[in-house]
Design a protein around this motif. Structure first.
Motif, PDB file in Angstrom:
ATOM      1  N   LYS A   4       0.827  -1.200   0.000  1.00 13.72           N
ATOM      2  CA  LYS A   4       0.000   0.000   0.000  1.00 13.72           C
ATOM      3  C   LYS A   4       0.865   1.255   0.000  1.00 13.72           C
ATOM      4  O   LYS A   4       0.597   2.218  -0.728  1.00 13.72           O
ATOM      5  CB  LYS A   4      -0.918  -0.041   1.216  1.00 13.72           C
ATOM      6  CG  LYS A   4      -2.085   0.857   1.136  1.00 13.72           C
ATOM      7  CD  LYS A   4      -2.994   0.586   2.332  1.00 13.72           C
ATOM      8  CE  LYS A   4      -4.350   1.171   2.048  1.00 13.72           C
ATOM      9  NZ  LYS A   4      -5.269   0.931   3.149  1.00 13.72           N
ATOM     10  N   GLU A   5       1.902   1.256   0.780  1.00 16.75           N
ATOM     11  CA  GLU A   5       2.807   2.403   0.839  1.00 16.75           C
ATOM     12  C   GLU A   5       3.532   2.590  -0.496  1.00 16.75           C
ATOM     13  O   GLU A   5       3.722   3.719  -0.956  1.00 16.75           O
ATOM     14  CB  GLU A   5       3.821   2.218   1.972  1.00 16.75           C
ATOM     15  CG  GLU A   5       3.242   2.331   3.353  1.00 16.75           C
ATOM     16  CD  GLU A   5       4.298   2.057   4.413  1.00 16.75           C
ATOM     17  OE1 GLU A   5       5.500   2.261   4.140  1.00 16.75           O
ATOM     18  OE2 GLU A   5       3.914   1.621   5.501  1.00 16.75           O
ATOM     19  N   PHE A   6       3.943   1.489  -1.113  1.00 18.27           N
ATOM     20  CA  PHE A   6       4.636   1.549  -2.397  1.00 18.27           C
ATOM     21  C   PHE A   6       3.739   2.170  -3.471  1.00 18.27           C
ATOM     22  O   PHE A   6       4.165   3.006  -4.266  1.00 18.27           O
ATOM     23  CB  PHE A   6       5.089   0.154  -2.823  1.00 18.27           C
ATOM     24  CG  PHE A   6       5.786   0.122  -4.151  1.00 18.27           C
ATOM     25  CD1 PHE A   6       7.072   0.610  -4.280  1.00 18.27           C
ATOM     26  CD2 PHE A   6       5.140  -0.373  -5.279  1.00 18.27           C
ATOM     27  CE1 PHE A   6       7.713   0.587  -5.500  1.00 18.27           C
ATOM     28  CE2 PHE A   6       5.764  -0.397  -6.502  1.00 18.27           C
ATOM     29  CZ  PHE A   6       7.050   0.088  -6.620  1.00 18.27           C
ATOM     30  N   LYS A  11       2.321   6.788  -6.896  1.00 17.85           N
ATOM     31  CA  LYS A  11       1.356   7.779  -7.372  1.00 17.85           C
ATOM     32  C   LYS A  11       1.886   9.197  -7.163  1.00 17.85           C
ATOM     33  O   LYS A  11       1.730  10.064  -8.026  1.00 17.85           O
ATOM     34  CB  LYS A  11       0.013   7.609  -6.671  1.00 17.85           C
ATOM     35  CG  LYS A  11      -0.773   6.415  -7.152  1.00 17.85           C
ATOM     36  CD  LYS A  11      -2.119   6.329  -6.443  1.00 17.85           C
ATOM     37  CE  LYS A  11      -2.906   5.137  -6.928  1.00 17.85           C
ATOM     38  NZ  LYS A  11      -4.203   5.007  -6.248  1.00 17.85           N
ATOM     39  N   LYS A  12       2.509   9.446  -6.009  1.00 21.79           N
ATOM     40  CA  LYS A  12       3.070  10.769  -5.744  1.00 21.79           C
ATOM     41  C   LYS A  12       4.175  11.098  -6.751  1.00 21.79           C
ATOM     42  O   LYS A  12       4.249  12.214  -7.268  1.00 21.79           O
ATOM     43  CB  LYS A  12       3.620  10.842  -4.309  1.00 21.79           C
ATOM     44  CG  LYS A  12       2.579  10.984  -3.250  1.00 21.79           C
ATOM     45  CD  LYS A  12       3.235  11.121  -1.888  1.00 21.79           C
ATOM     46  CE  LYS A  12       2.195  11.221  -0.794  1.00 21.79           C
ATOM     47  NZ  LYS A  12       2.794  11.374   0.531  1.00 21.79           N
ATOM     48  N   VAL A  13       5.049  10.128  -7.021  1.00 24.68           N
ATOM     49  CA  VAL A  13       6.145  10.351  -7.966  1.00 24.68           C
ATOM     50  C   VAL A  13       5.582  10.611  -9.369  1.00 24.68           C
ATOM     51  O   VAL A  13       6.016  11.536 -10.068  1.00 24.68           O
ATOM     52  CB  VAL A  13       7.116   9.150  -7.978  1.00 24.68           C
ATOM     53  CG1 VAL A  13       8.105   9.253  -9.123  1.00 24.68           C
ATOM     54  CG2 VAL A  13       7.847   9.065  -6.653  1.00 24.68           C
ATOM     55  N   LEU A  18       4.439  14.290 -13.834  1.00 21.99           N
ATOM     56  CA  LEU A  18       3.478  14.851 -14.781  1.00 21.99           C
ATOM     57  C   LEU A  18       3.276  16.337 -14.545  1.00 21.99           C
ATOM     58  O   LEU A  18       3.117  17.105 -15.496  1.00 21.99           O
ATOM     59  CB  LEU A  18       2.144  14.110 -14.700  1.00 21.99           C
ATOM     60  CG  LEU A  18       2.113  12.728 -15.317  1.00 21.99           C
ATOM     61  CD1 LEU A  18       0.750  12.088 -15.100  1.00 21.99           C
ATOM     62  CD2 LEU A  18       2.413  12.809 -16.804  1.00 21.99           C
ATOM     63  N   HIS A  19       3.259  16.770 -13.297  1.00 14.08           N
ATOM     64  CA  HIS A  19       3.069  18.183 -12.989  1.00 14.08           C
ATOM     65  C   HIS A  19       4.251  19.019 -13.486  1.00 14.08           C
ATOM     66  O   HIS A  19       4.060  20.074 -14.074  1.00 14.08           O
ATOM     67  CB  HIS A  19       2.865  18.388 -11.486  1.00 14.08           C
ATOM     68  CG  HIS A  19       2.647  19.800 -11.105  1.00 14.08           C
ATOM     69  ND1 HIS A  19       1.495  20.486 -11.455  1.00 14.08           N
ATOM     70  CD2 HIS A  19       3.419  20.685 -10.422  1.00 14.08           C
ATOM     71  CE1 HIS A  19       1.583  21.714 -11.006  1.00 14.08           C
ATOM     72  NE2 HIS A  19       2.739  21.873 -10.360  1.00 14.08           N
TER      73      HIS A  19
END
Length: 120
Positions: A4-6, A11-13, A18-19
């Motif tokens: 779950k943490e991975f 997703k954050k990376v 993308l941002h």
């Protein structure tokens, strides 16, 4: 680190990439569209360029042929022997008092079609 943490870190990376790089993605898509899609693409331009080179070579051949023909016309207008030479070589013409023998490189044996018919 559990699963779950991975997934959350991944997703954050991905969101950060993308941002930050959204402009790079748009630029890359634009380059791909301009480079490979449509009549004015780089690929189309290369095809048109090769076709133009073929046409230029054909024009050069025709110009050389035209030049040779103009020289032959000039010779025929100024020299009667040139007219006679062209008539003999290209049109197989002859004088009244001479015989012309045309030699052929064809196979001398006749070919049989069907039954008793032969072609010489």
């Amino acid at each position: 680190m559990d699963k779950k943490e991975f997934i959350q870190k991944s997703k954050k990376v991905a969101k950060t990439i993308l941002h930050v790089n959204k402009y790079l993605v748009v630029i890359a898509l634009g380059v791909l569209l301009v480079g490979f899609v449509g009549d004015n693409s780089i690929v189309g331009h290369m095809k048109y360029q090769s076709h133009m080179n073929e046409l230029k070579a054909e024009i050069a051949q025709h110009r050389a042929l035209t030049k040779a023909n103009l020289e032959q016309i000039y010779l025929m207008q100024t020299d009667m022997k040139a007219v006679e030479r062209v008539a003999r070589e290209q049109h197989f013409m002859k004088m009244d008092d001479e015989d012309v023998f045309v030699l052929s490189d064809d196979d001398p044996t006749p070919q049989t079609l069907t039954g008793n018919e032969t072609v010489e």
